[in-house]
Scaffold this motif. Sequence first.
Motif, PDB file in Angstrom:
ATOM      1  N   LEU A 149       2.306  11.455   6.687  1.00  0.00           N
ATOM      2  CA  LEU A 149       1.716  12.643   6.290  1.00  0.00           C
ATOM      3  C   LEU A 149      -0.028  12.419   6.555  1.00  0.00           C
ATOM      4  CD1 LEU A 149       1.474  15.684   5.172  1.00  0.00           C
ATOM      5  CD2 LEU A 149       1.488  14.773   2.879  1.00  0.00           C
ATOM      6  N   LEU A 150      -0.243  11.043   6.104  1.00  0.00           N
ATOM      7  CA  LEU A 150      -1.576  10.431   6.254  1.00  0.00           C
ATOM      8  C   LEU A 150      -2.031  10.055   7.670  1.00  0.00           C
ATOM      9  CD1 LEU A 150      -1.788   8.678   2.946  1.00  0.00           C
ATOM     10  CD2 LEU A 150      -2.868  10.796   3.437  1.00  0.00           C
ATOM     11  N   GLY A 151      -1.021  10.013   8.520  1.00  0.00           N
ATOM     12  CA  GLY A 151      -1.237   9.550   9.951  1.00  0.00           C
ATOM     13  C   GLY A 151      -1.281   8.167   9.954  1.00  0.00           C
ATOM     14  N   ARG A 152      -0.602   7.331   9.185  1.00  0.00           N
ATOM     15  CA  ARG A 152      -0.685   5.899   9.115  1.00  0.00           C
ATOM     16  C   ARG A 152       0.562   5.329   9.529  1.00  0.00           C
ATOM     17  NH1 ARG A 152      -4.741   4.771   4.003  1.00  0.00           N
ATOM     18  NH2 ARG A 152      -6.537   6.137   4.460  1.00  0.00           N
ATOM     19  N   GLU A 153       0.553   3.959   9.871  1.00  0.00           N
ATOM     20  CA  GLU A 153       1.796   3.095   9.919  1.00  0.00           C
ATOM     21  C   GLU A 153       2.377   2.636   8.620  1.00  0.00           C
ATOM     22  OE1 GLU A 153       3.754   2.274  12.358  1.00  0.00           O
ATOM     23  OE2 GLU A 153       2.631   3.872  13.747  1.00  0.00           O
ATOM     24  N   PRO A 154       3.600   2.674   8.336  1.00  0.00           N
ATOM     25  CA  PRO A 154       3.934   2.264   7.187  1.00  0.00           C
ATOM     26  C   PRO A 154       3.641   0.803   6.809  1.00  0.00           C
ATOM     27  CG  PRO A 154       5.528   3.752   8.117  1.00  0.00           C
ATOM     28  CD  PRO A 154       4.753   3.530   8.915  1.00  0.00           C
ATOM     29  N   ASN A 155       3.252   0.609   5.583  1.00  0.00           N
ATOM     30  CA  ASN A 155       2.963  -0.561   5.037  1.00  0.00           C
ATOM     31  C   ASN A 155       3.142  -0.912   3.680  1.00  0.00           C
ATOM     32  OD1 ASN A 155       1.695  -3.358   5.059  1.00  0.00           O
ATOM     33  ND2 ASN A 155      -0.443  -2.592   5.100  1.00  0.00           N
ATOM     34  N   PHE A 156       4.148  -1.518   3.361  1.00  0.00           N
ATOM     35  CA  PHE A 156       4.656  -1.730   1.981  1.00  0.00           C
ATOM     36  C   PHE A 156       4.385  -2.895   1.350  1.00  0.00           C
ATOM     37  CE2 PHE A 156       7.129   1.801   3.839  1.00  0.00           C
ATOM     38  CZ  PHE A 156       6.777   2.921   2.855  1.00  0.00           C
ATOM     39  N   LEU A 157       4.028  -3.256   0.098  1.00  0.00           N
ATOM     40  CA  LEU A 157       3.980  -4.399  -0.603  1.00  0.00           C
ATOM     41  C   LEU A 157       5.242  -4.631  -1.498  1.00  0.00           C
ATOM     42  CD1 LEU A 157       2.738  -6.977  -1.221  1.00  0.00           C
ATOM     43  CD2 LEU A 157       1.279  -5.741  -2.762  1.00  0.00           C
ATOM     44  N   LYS A 158       6.278  -5.354  -1.200  1.00  0.00           N
ATOM     45  CA  LYS A 158       7.304  -5.364  -1.989  1.00  0.00           C
ATOM     46  C   LYS A 158       7.234  -6.533  -3.229  1.00  0.00           C
ATOM     47  CE  LYS A 158      10.382  -3.630   1.525  1.00  0.00           C
ATOM     48  NZ  LYS A 158      11.657  -3.722   2.336  1.00  0.00           N
ATOM     49  N   VAL A 159       7.535  -5.943  -4.291  1.00  0.00           N
ATOM     50  CA  VAL A 159       7.231  -6.776  -5.440  1.00  0.00           C
ATOM     51  C   VAL A 159       8.539  -7.263  -6.041  1.00  0.00           C
ATOM     52  CG1 VAL A 159       6.029  -7.246  -7.627  1.00  0.00           C
ATOM     53  CG2 VAL A 159       5.026  -6.065  -5.938  1.00  0.00           C
ATOM     54  N   PRO A 160       9.138  -8.456  -6.269  1.00  0.00           N
ATOM     55  CA  PRO A 160      10.382  -8.751  -7.020  1.00  0.00           C
ATOM     56  C   PRO A 160      10.130  -8.117  -8.289  1.00  0.00           C
ATOM     57  CG  PRO A 160       9.201 -10.853  -6.137  1.00  0.00           C
ATOM     58  CD  PRO A 160       8.330  -9.900  -6.053  1.00  0.00           C
ATOM     59  N   ILE A 161      11.446  -7.494  -8.647  1.00  0.00           N
ATOM     60  CA  ILE A 161      11.546  -6.915 -10.221  1.00  0.00           C
ATOM     61  C   ILE A 161      11.437  -7.892 -11.044  1.00  0.00           C
ATOM     62  CG2 ILE A 161      14.168  -7.412 -10.267  1.00  0.00           C
ATOM     63  CD1 ILE A 161      12.263  -3.989 -10.727  1.00  0.00           C
ATOM     64  N   GLY A 162      11.811  -9.243 -10.871  1.00  0.00           N
ATOM     65  CA  GLY A 162      11.598 -10.357 -11.925  1.00  0.00           C
ATOM     66  C   GLY A 162      10.253 -10.337 -12.507  1.00  0.00           C
ATOM     67  N   ILE A 163       9.091 -10.074 -11.685  1.00  0.00           N
ATOM     68  CA  ILE A 163       7.634 -10.188 -11.943  1.00  0.00           C
ATOM     69  C   ILE A 163       7.491  -9.071 -13.036  1.00  0.00           C
ATOM     70  CG2 ILE A 163       5.410  -9.764 -11.248  1.00  0.00           C
ATOM     71  CD1 ILE A 163       6.003 -10.983  -8.343  1.00  0.00           C
ATOM     72  N   MET A 164       8.053  -7.962 -12.806  1.00  0.00           N
ATOM     73  CA  MET A 164       8.061  -6.910 -13.747  1.00  0.00           C
ATOM     74  C   MET A 164       8.753  -7.259 -15.084  1.00  0.00           C
ATOM     75  SD  MET A 164       8.577  -3.581 -11.588  1.00  0.00           S
ATOM     76  CE  MET A 164       7.904  -2.399 -12.661  1.00  0.00           C
ATOM     77  N   THR A 220      11.228  25.254  -0.685  1.00  0.00           N
ATOM     78  CA  THR A 220      10.289  24.416  -0.383  1.00  0.00           C
ATOM     79  C   THR A 220      10.643  22.928  -0.324  1.00  0.00           C
ATOM     80  OG1 THR A 220       8.589  25.743  -0.986  1.00  0.00           O
ATOM     81  CG2 THR A 220       7.784  23.899  -0.238  1.00  0.00           C
ATOM     82  N   HIS A 221      10.766  22.316   0.698  1.00  0.00           N
ATOM     83  CA  HIS A 221      10.912  20.904   0.898  1.00  0.00           C
ATOM     84  C   HIS A 221       9.953  19.868   0.356  1.00  0.00           C
ATOM     85  CE1 HIS A 221      11.862  16.855   2.793  1.00  0.00           C
ATOM     86  NE2 HIS A 221      13.039  17.283   2.970  1.00  0.00           N
ATOM     87  N   TRP A 222      10.351  18.800  -0.277  1.00  0.00           N
ATOM     88  CA  TRP A 222       9.180  17.857  -1.088  1.00  0.00           C
ATOM     89  C   TRP A 222       8.126  17.614   0.029  1.00  0.00           C
ATOM     90  CZ3 TRP A 222       8.093  12.803  -0.139  1.00  0.00           C
ATOM     91  CH2 TRP A 222       7.291  11.986  -1.018  1.00  0.00           C
ATOM     92  N   MET A 223       8.352  17.448   1.338  1.00  0.00           N
ATOM     93  CA  MET A 223       7.292  17.128   2.261  1.00  0.00           C
ATOM     94  C   MET A 223       6.320  18.265   2.341  1.00  0.00           C
ATOM     95  SD  MET A 223       6.171  14.675   4.184  1.00  0.00           S
ATOM     96  CE  MET A 223       5.609  14.042   5.843  1.00  0.00           C
TER      97      MET A 223
END
Length: 229
Positions: A149-164, A220-223
């Motif tokens: 939607l923002l016209g960007r390449e997906p870029n995720f930072l994955k955090v281990p659940i153990g940190i939470m 209406t779809h979520w998108m």
Amino acid sequence: MSGIKGKNSKEETLNQLNRANGGFSDVTHLDSLEKSLENLGVSIDVVVSCLASCSGGVKDSWKIDYEATKNSLFSGRNRRASHFVLLPAISLQKPLLEFQCAKLKFEADLMKEAEDDIMIRVSLIRVLPIGGLGKALTPLEQGEMLFRLLGREPNFLKVPIGIMDFSIGVLDFLVKIFRSMEDAAEFGKIGRYYAAESMLVLDPETGEHSADKRLAMGKTHWMNSLRRF
């Protein structure tokens, strides 16, 4: 309060409900709610309650998800409503948070009221797993849609659940010393819950979550909803 984070004004809310009689009240106080209903000047046949805490904090959860919801039940009964419909959350199928405990406490009280008062019928809508239009989306799929939607390449930072888990453990320890931090600890638990737990229906027979038992509703779809913002 109405809208996302209560952003809608009274005027905006009334415009959205232009074919209904609208009123406003402090639902945490029974007297205020009773007075507001009296000022409407209409009879009440059915109460539909979907009250929920905006923050999920400890005190706010019990103030809204339990006490205010109970006030709505009492107000409806006092005005001779014959049916009470409760719309809780699907997350109650695995209750680990304060607001879930508050909702379940009200459910228990509600069923007791229904047994003692034959004048009011009760419906718990937790048995209807209603979802939006289209297939169920994982958090990753939702994130990918946002990037598109923002016209960007997906870029995720994955955090281990153990940190939470570690952070929550630290906050829980600090709460024993500083009671004012109880909401901070609860917010950490809420974040952890929705990061790890599925919001699909939990099949009691298999113990697994299932997208097949979800009812897809809406137009209406979520998108498409996101495009409005």
